[in-house]
Design a protein around this motif. Structure first.
Motif, PDB file in Angstrom:
ATOM      1  N   UNK B 140     -26.387 -26.795  36.409  1.00  0.00           N
ATOM      2  CA  UNK B 140     -25.051 -26.197  36.297  1.00  0.00           C
ATOM      3  C   UNK B 140     -24.200 -26.963  35.290  1.00  0.00           C
ATOM      4  N   UNK B 145     -16.088 -28.680  38.982  1.00  0.00           N
ATOM      5  CA  UNK B 145     -16.260 -27.494  39.821  1.00  0.00           C
ATOM      6  C   UNK B 145     -17.715 -27.110  40.035  1.00  0.00           C
ATOM      7  N   UNK B 146     -18.595 -27.545  39.150  1.00  0.00           N
ATOM      8  CA  UNK B 146     -19.960 -27.023  39.176  1.00  0.00           C
ATOM      9  C   UNK B 146     -21.059 -28.071  39.176  1.00  0.00           C
ATOM     10  N   UNK B 147     -20.759 -29.301  38.896  1.00  0.00           N
ATOM     11  CA  UNK B 147     -21.794 -30.318  38.678  1.00  0.00           C
ATOM     12  C   UNK B 147     -22.768 -30.396  39.843  1.00  0.00           C
ATOM     13  N   UNK B 148     -23.940 -30.927  39.554  1.00  0.00           N
ATOM     14  CA  UNK B 148     -24.969 -31.005  40.587  1.00  0.00           C
ATOM     15  C   UNK B 148     -24.527 -31.920  41.731  1.00  0.00           C
ATOM     16  N   UNK B 149     -23.870 -33.010  41.418  1.00  0.00           N
ATOM     17  CA  UNK B 149     -23.324 -33.914  42.433  1.00  0.00           C
ATOM     18  C   UNK B 149     -21.825 -34.016  42.236  1.00  0.00           C
ATOM     19  N   UNK B 150     -21.088 -33.766  43.302  1.00  0.00           N
ATOM     20  CA  UNK B 150     -19.635 -33.884  43.222  1.00  0.00           C
ATOM     21  C   UNK B 150     -19.122 -34.596  44.466  1.00  0.00           C
TER      22      UNK B 150
END
Lengths: 99, 152
Positions: B140, B145-150
């Motif tokens: 992503x 808003x979209x990252x793999x790890x947040x």
């Protein structure tokens, strides 16, 4: 979606934007990696000798596209391209607990 | 301007950088980033939040697939935006020329540097099989808003 479609087009596929499943052969007669039996080595066959099916699936989590080549009823090649849209790994609970 | 109670945003990023240790940690050989890998799991598995480390249980097997999976490309360090820290692999995760005929639907990202190969995250997708082909997992957008790890 466009990324997936572009990837498929790079591989020589024709994929109308509203197509869920496309059957038949399109393009040049390329070598396709195939496995004819479960434990057999991976070899190649000409695309013209195979039937191609392409599919696309999209939901909130992913856009997935795949291509299958069949020899008769048997799937001898299948590749997939999965675009992860947004991971469900958000540490809200951690932040709430410590914030 | 009044004081406010908060988890500092930089702390969220620093967690990803291994700067804090509230318990028994690990001895690092250098300041270099750890190595991460991605492994595939059958749809019959039960990986998720409770997964603590890489395990071969329910991991896929088949022609061309090596137990433990493939390396994750990590050329972009964690970042922050707003109050969210985030990280995403800097390239697609690719499993080239494999055959896995039993349905799988999960990839585990784990730390291949640290002892015990601790888990990072699990990501599910529609069940797939691969025959003499390539599975490509594209990432992503690497933002808050979209990252793999947040960590929000």
């Amino acid at each position: 979606m466009q990324t997936i479609i572009n990837s498929l087009l790079v591989q020589g596929m024709v994929l109308p934007s509203n197509t869920f499943l496309l059957e038949g052969r399109v393009g040049e007669d390329r070598d396709v990696p195939v496995q004819l039996e479960p434990e057999a080595p991976i070899t190649t066959m000409k695309e013209s000798g195979l039937q191609r099916r392409v599919g696309v699936h999209e939901d909130d989590n992913e856009i997935a596209a795949w291509v299958e080549y069949r020899l008769g009823d048997k799937v001898v090649h299948r590749s997939a391209h999965v675009h992860l849209k947004k991971a469900g790994v958000v540490g809200d609970a951690l932040a709430a607990a410590l914030g | 301007m009044a004081n406010s109670q908060a988890m500092c945003t930089v702390f969220k990023k620093d967690l990803m950088l291994g700067k804090h240790n509230f318990g028994t940690g690990v001895v690092r050989a250098s300041t270099a980033a750890d190595s991460f890998k991605a492994a595939l799991y059958y749809a019959t598995g039960s990986l998720g939040a409770a997964t603590t480390a890489y395990s071969s249980t329910d991991e896929v097997a088949g022609t061309g697939y090596t137990a433990g999976g493939v390396a994750v490309t990590n050329a972009t360090p964690p970042n922050t935006s707003g109050t969210t820290a985030f990280w995403t692999p800097s390239a697609s995760i690719e499993f080239p020329t494999i055959t896995i005929t039993t349905a799988f639907d999960c990839v585990l990202v784990y730390n291949d540097t640290q002892t015990g190969k601790p888990a990072v995250s699990t990501h599910t997708f529609g069940a797939q099989t691969i025959t003499a082909g390539t599975l490509t997992l594209t990432m992503p957008t690497n933002d808050a808003s979209n990252a793999l790890l947040r960590i929000a």
